[in-house]
Design a protein around this motif. Structure first.
Motif, short mmCIF file in Angstrom:
data_model
loop_
_atom_site.label_atom_id
_atom_site.label_comp_id
_atom_site.label_asym_id
_atom_site.label_seq_id
_atom_site.Cartn_x
_atom_site.Cartn_y
_atom_site.Cartn_z
N HIS B 40 0.80 -1.33 -0.05
CA HIS B 40 -0.01 0.13 0.13
C HIS B 40 0.79 1.42 -0.18
CE1 HIS B 40 1.09 1.64 3.98
NE2 HIS B 40 0.22 2.19 3.77
N ARG B 41 0.17 2.46 -0.22
CA ARG B 41 0.78 3.60 0.17
C ARG B 41 -0.25 4.57 0.97
NH1 ARG B 41 2.18 8.78 -2.27
NH2 ARG B 41 1.65 8.15 -4.27
N GLY B 42 -0.35 5.45 1.90
CA GLY B 42 -1.05 6.28 2.45
C GLY B 42 -1.56 5.76 3.55
N SER B 62 9.87 -1.76 -5.16
CA SER B 62 10.50 -2.80 -4.71
C SER B 62 11.53 -2.44 -3.68
CB SER B 62 10.95 -3.63 -5.89
OG SER B 62 10.11 -4.08 -6.83
N ILE B 63 12.02 -1.26 -3.64
CA ILE B 63 12.93 -1.02 -2.80
C ILE B 63 12.50 -0.01 -1.57
CG2 ILE B 63 15.22 0.62 -2.53
CD1 ILE B 63 15.43 -2.13 -4.14
N SER B 64 11.53 0.99 -1.94
CA SER B 64 10.80 1.74 -1.00
C SER B 64 9.64 1.03 -0.08
CB SER B 64 10.22 3.13 -1.51
OG SER B 64 9.11 2.70 -2.49
N ARG B 65 9.19 -0.19 -0.78
CA ARG B 65 8.44 -1.04 -0.22
C ARG B 65 6.96 -0.25 0.02
NH1 ARG B 65 10.68 -5.42 -1.65
NH2 ARG B 65 8.86 -6.39 -0.50
N ARG B 66 6.53 0.79 -0.42
CA ARG B 66 5.48 1.21 -0.62
C ARG B 66 5.14 1.31 -2.28
NH1 ARG B 66 5.87 0.28 3.59
NH2 ARG B 66 5.37 1.28 5.60
N ILE B 67 3.73 1.47 -2.67
CA ILE B 67 3.28 1.49 -3.90
C ILE B 67 3.22 2.76 -4.69
CG2 ILE B 67 2.15 -0.75 -3.50
CD1 ILE B 67 -0.61 1.07 -4.12
N VAL B 92 -4.04 1.06 -3.06
CA VAL B 92 -3.57 -0.30 -3.08
C VAL B 92 -3.50 -0.86 -4.24
CG1 VAL B 92 -4.42 -1.02 -0.72
CG2 VAL B 92 -5.94 -1.22 -2.67
N ASN B 93 -2.81 -1.67 -4.90
CA ASN B 93 -2.86 -2.18 -6.05
C ASN B 93 -3.67 -3.69 -6.36
OD1 ASN B 93 -0.79 -0.53 -7.36
ND2 ASN B 93 0.93 -1.72 -6.93
N THR B 94 -3.89 -3.84 -7.64
CA THR B 94 -4.50 -4.97 -8.09
C THR B 94 -3.53 -6.23 -7.82
OG1 THR B 94 -5.63 -3.88 -9.89
CG2 THR B 94 -5.22 -6.19 -10.16
N PHE B 95 -2.40 -6.20 -7.96
CA PHE B 95 -1.41 -7.22 -7.78
C PHE B 95 -0.32 -6.73 -6.65
CE2 PHE B 95 -2.41 -7.79 -12.60
CZ PHE B 95 -3.23 -9.16 -12.22
#
Lengths: 276, 276
Positions: B40-42, B62-67, B92-95
């Motif tokens: 997720h982010r937010g 993949s590095i920051s671990r937020r989408i 959030v993301n679909t995948f």
């Protein structure tokens, strides 16, 4: 799949991680401030019985955002395992940022401005908590601990102190040419072996301690995998593994080297179907 | 220095991030499962008024671990700014994992096993919460949202739905050769402009909305920096910046490319003293 993860920074640590010293305190000449501060690894919920005081973060830590994750961390994790500590520990470093260049760490060993923030962490982790022992890794950390102990003599007097050689002493000592890697490894093991009885005596273990002495060379089991629960949610499993996975590029000059970390899935974790 | 940070995963999200689908649900052939899930982010504290449903994470994520941290995320952040939303959002993301290869996303668009976990997140974020509008980025996300809406028709009926073109539509559409980057950018902007009035009408803004239409080309201000408060504690500031800082290596073959992400401090953030 169920996987433990580090829940991050509950109060009062939330205030500490929101207000950290930057390049005004850590000069860019001596520290890789550009990679951000890396604060800790382990328990911040009051369950820690042992504190490890390390030195400074390196490449793996700059990506996983937790300290003592690479080789040094896995050796330290193995030491904790010998004294029966599987989860009841917390680790912080002498420096929030990776030391850059020769002598940067020594130049700032007694830096009062750096100590000020570090001591806020040590106060929170060591004054009125269940921590009974402090494992101090290397000489810079020993100085850092002493600076804190002077400010909190009563709390420090209640703690068992185990100042030991830094987990990467064999590599650093042999790189200077004054000894061999094999000899320095044997020296490290002797030094750590001397610390084991005191730690066993002063720490209530999570599981029965098994302080088999180190043999003088690294054996299987001396290095222990970083627990999933120490890394942030969703971290890849290979971030915890023994295989190295982060490095700075060589051969491209000092500017690119400082600016770059290459993250590579270790061969054993490349379980995808064959490609091209 | 004081800096906001993302506090991570409070209940009930702690249980969600501790129990995510792995390669049994997301085949390694079609997803970069090896880089771990990125959730997720937010805001996860109930303050979100808008949900963005994105597609899948890429290198920066993949590095920051937020989408939605890279280019797509900064365009999405700019869209939120136009409707007066500075902090009251969640994404959030679909995948959970980055799609690998051609067609992998389409093959799993209607995957019920993938939807099962995704719907747990959407239930938690959309049923009985203060979210009034959902911005759905691209066609895969539209399918994902529909799959959820079928399971929660009453909650879905209460939400304003804004299905819009994905922020990187210009690049993906022009890469296929069917249009130019300029034309596809103009198409994206027209599409987003059509969504602005509905979003303004259905979202209580954090600050007064300023829904100036997009011009057809990206202008300064159309991309907005990722807020510090969206990334984990201690993340370097340049992880939020507009300059790209993560990439897969080219020219070394598909195996190394899949295994590697190179993280590079952007030139503007290399503020250290000159090096050898």
């Amino acid at each position: 799949m169920a996987r433990d993860f580090c829940p991050g920074y509950p109060a009062p640590f939330d205030a500490l991680v929101a207000d950290y010293p930057g390049e005004d305190v850590y000069p860019l000449k001596d520290f890789r401030v550009e990679w951000g501060p890396i604060f800790h690894r382990g328990r911040l919920d009051g369950s820690a019985k042992v504190l490890l005081l390390g030195q400074d973060p390196a490449t793996h830590e700059s990506i996983s955002r937790r300290i003592l994750v690479g080789e040094a961390g896995q050796r330290a994790q193995g030491l904790l395992a010998k004294i029966g500590i599987e989860s009841s520990y917390v680790m912080v470093n002498t420096f929030l940022y990776s030391v850059f260049g020769q002598g940067g760490g020594n130049r700032h060993a007694k830096d009062e401005d750096i100590a000020k923030y570090r001591n806020r962490w040590l106060d929170t982790l060591l004054v009125g908590t269940d921590v009974t022992a402090v494992i101090v890794l290397g000489s810079l950390s020993k100085t850092a601990f002493s600076m804190w102990a002077e400010t909190q003599p009563e709390a420090a007097a209640r703690l068992h102190q185990a100042p030991i050689k830094h987990p990467t002493f064999p590599e650093s000592a042999s790189a200077s040419g004054s000894t061999t890697l094999a000899q320095a490894t044997a020296d490290l093991h002797q030094n750590w072996n001397e610390a084991l009885p005191g730690l066993v005596a002063h720490v209530t273990p999570d599981v029965p301690a098994n302080p088999t002495p180190y043999s003088g060379t690294w054996l299987p089991g001396d290095l222990v995998r970083i627990p999933d629960g120490d890394l942030p949610a969703g971290s890849p499993g290979w971030w915890c593994d023994l295989d190295a996975w982060a490095q700075r590029p060589s051969g491209l000059g000092p500017q690119i080297k400082r600016a770059t970390i290459t993250v590579t899935v270790p061969t054993a974790a490349r379980t995808w179907p064959p490609l091209g």
